[in-house]
Enzyme design. Structure first.
Site, PDB file in Angstrom:
ATOM      1  N   CYS A  23       3.873  13.068 -41.849  1.00 40.96           N
ATOM      2  CA  CYS A  23       2.936  13.967 -41.178  1.00 40.96           C
ATOM      3  C   CYS A  23       3.692  14.990 -40.329  1.00 40.96           C
ATOM      4  CB  CYS A  23       1.974  13.157 -40.316  1.00 40.96           C
ATOM      5  SG  CYS A  23       0.663  14.150 -39.572  1.00 40.96           S
ATOM      6  N   CYS A  24       4.695  14.527 -39.583  1.00 38.38           N
ATOM      7  CA  CYS A  24       5.511  15.435 -38.774  1.00 38.38           C
ATOM      8  C   CYS A  24       6.195  16.480 -39.653  1.00 38.38           C
ATOM      9  CB  CYS A  24       6.567  14.659 -37.991  1.00 38.38           C
ATOM     10  SG  CYS A  24       5.947  13.727 -36.583  1.00 38.38           S
ATOM     11  N   CYS A  64       1.226  16.483 -30.452  1.00 37.64           N
ATOM     12  CA  CYS A  64      -0.103  16.428 -31.058  1.00 37.64           C
ATOM     13  C   CYS A  64      -0.974  15.417 -30.302  1.00 37.64           C
ATOM     14  CB  CYS A  64       0.002  16.024 -32.523  1.00 37.64           C
ATOM     15  SG  CYS A  64       0.796  17.274 -33.569  1.00 37.64           S
ATOM     16  N   CYS A  79      10.716  13.654 -34.126  1.00 40.77           N
ATOM     17  CA  CYS A  79       9.863  14.083 -35.235  1.00 40.77           C
ATOM     18  C   CYS A  79      10.647  14.811 -36.321  1.00 40.77           C
ATOM     19  CB  CYS A  79       8.758  15.008 -34.710  1.00 40.77           C
ATOM     20  SG  CYS A  79       9.386  16.521 -33.958  1.00 40.77           S
ATOM     21  N   CYS A  86      -0.931  11.599 -31.077  1.00 36.60           N
ATOM     22  CA  CYS A  86       0.377  10.946 -30.985  1.00 36.60           C
ATOM     23  C   CYS A  86       0.995  11.036 -29.594  1.00 36.60           C
ATOM     24  CB  CYS A  86       1.337  11.558 -32.003  1.00 36.60           C
ATOM     25  SG  CYS A  86       0.802  11.368 -33.714  1.00 36.60           S
TER      26      CYS A  86
END
Length: 251
Positions: free
Chosen positions: A121-122, A204, A232, A207
């Protein structure tokens, strides 16, 4: 890294040693005209750097990564920054097709399920857009401070970034949290209100959480993971050997 690049990084380290944050930014813009970029996530360190860049009209391209999952407070700080300084901030978003494929296959919160999912996702929301944002850049300015995490204490104020093939410069590297807060208060810099709620490092929304008294600066990022995994991919260190992103200089 070849010897020519190593020499260039070493020379820049020596040239910038002992300079103030403003002097560092000015020096690199003079040495690398048109090739300096700054990435802001609208945290307090980045706001301090934006203030220095904008109020001194320094020729630095300022950009941000809009992951699509930022806090509303971050978007509000972004807007306040535009209103305060009247200067453009380029926005880079993740590729829509990549986000759609990820969410279709794994759902919107797959990053909680494993470190690999979180890094995927990162990568989609941050790392790939960053690569586009840095294209053609020679100097990447960041708001990294040594105090932010144990990993970052092993970094240098000037580094070679092998992944992006450029030099990273951290003008606030020696600043403390107190230094940063005092600077923003003295100059009336717009600050993300989440900092007043215990958020030290802001990423985000899904997170990031506030930290508790005595916790590490990075404890609020990906709090469900082990501390040694908490990067990340934008900023990694090389204190345990060569890293695919940041290389140590040859000795």
């Amino acid at each position: 890294m070849d010897s020519t690049l190593a020499a260039q990084v070493n020379d820049l380290r020596q040239e910038l040693a002992g300079l103030s944050a403003l002097e560092i930014i000015r020096a690199v813009t003079q040495r690398f005209p048109g090739k300096v970029a700054f990435s802001t996530s609208f945290g307090i360190e980045d706001q301090a750097l934006s203030h220095l860049i904008f109020t001194n009209e320094l020729p630095v391209r300022v950009f941000t990564l809009d992951t699509g999952r930022n806090f509303q407070e971050t978007y509000s700080t972004w807007n306040k920054t535009l209103l305060r300084y009247g200067q453009p901030i380029e926005a880079f978003a993740p590729l829509a097709a990549s986000v759609e494929a990820l969410v279709t296959q794994k759902g919107p919160n797959s990053f909680y399920e494993s470190i690999d999912n979180r890094k995927e996702c990162c990568y989609i929301r941050k790392v790939e857009p960053l690569a586009r944002a840095l294209a053609g850049t020679h100097i990447w300015l960041t708001g990294i401070r040594a105090e932010q995490s144990a990993n970052r204490q092993h970094m240098h104020a000037v580094e070679w970034d092998a992944g992006h093939q450029l030099i990273k410069v951290h003008p606030l590297f020696e600043w403390t949290w107190a230094d940063t807060v005092a600077f923003t208060q003295q100059h009336g810099v717009p600050v993300n209100p989440l900092h007043q709620q215990g958020f030290v490092s802001i990423g985000c929304a899904p997170c990031t959480r506030a930290i508790k008294p005595g916790e590490d600066f990075r404890a609020g990022r990906w709090w469900w993971e082990n501390a040694d995994a908490k990067e990340c991919g934008l900023h990694t260190t090389a204190h345990q050997g060569l890293d695919p992103v940041v290389e140590e200089l040859p000795r």
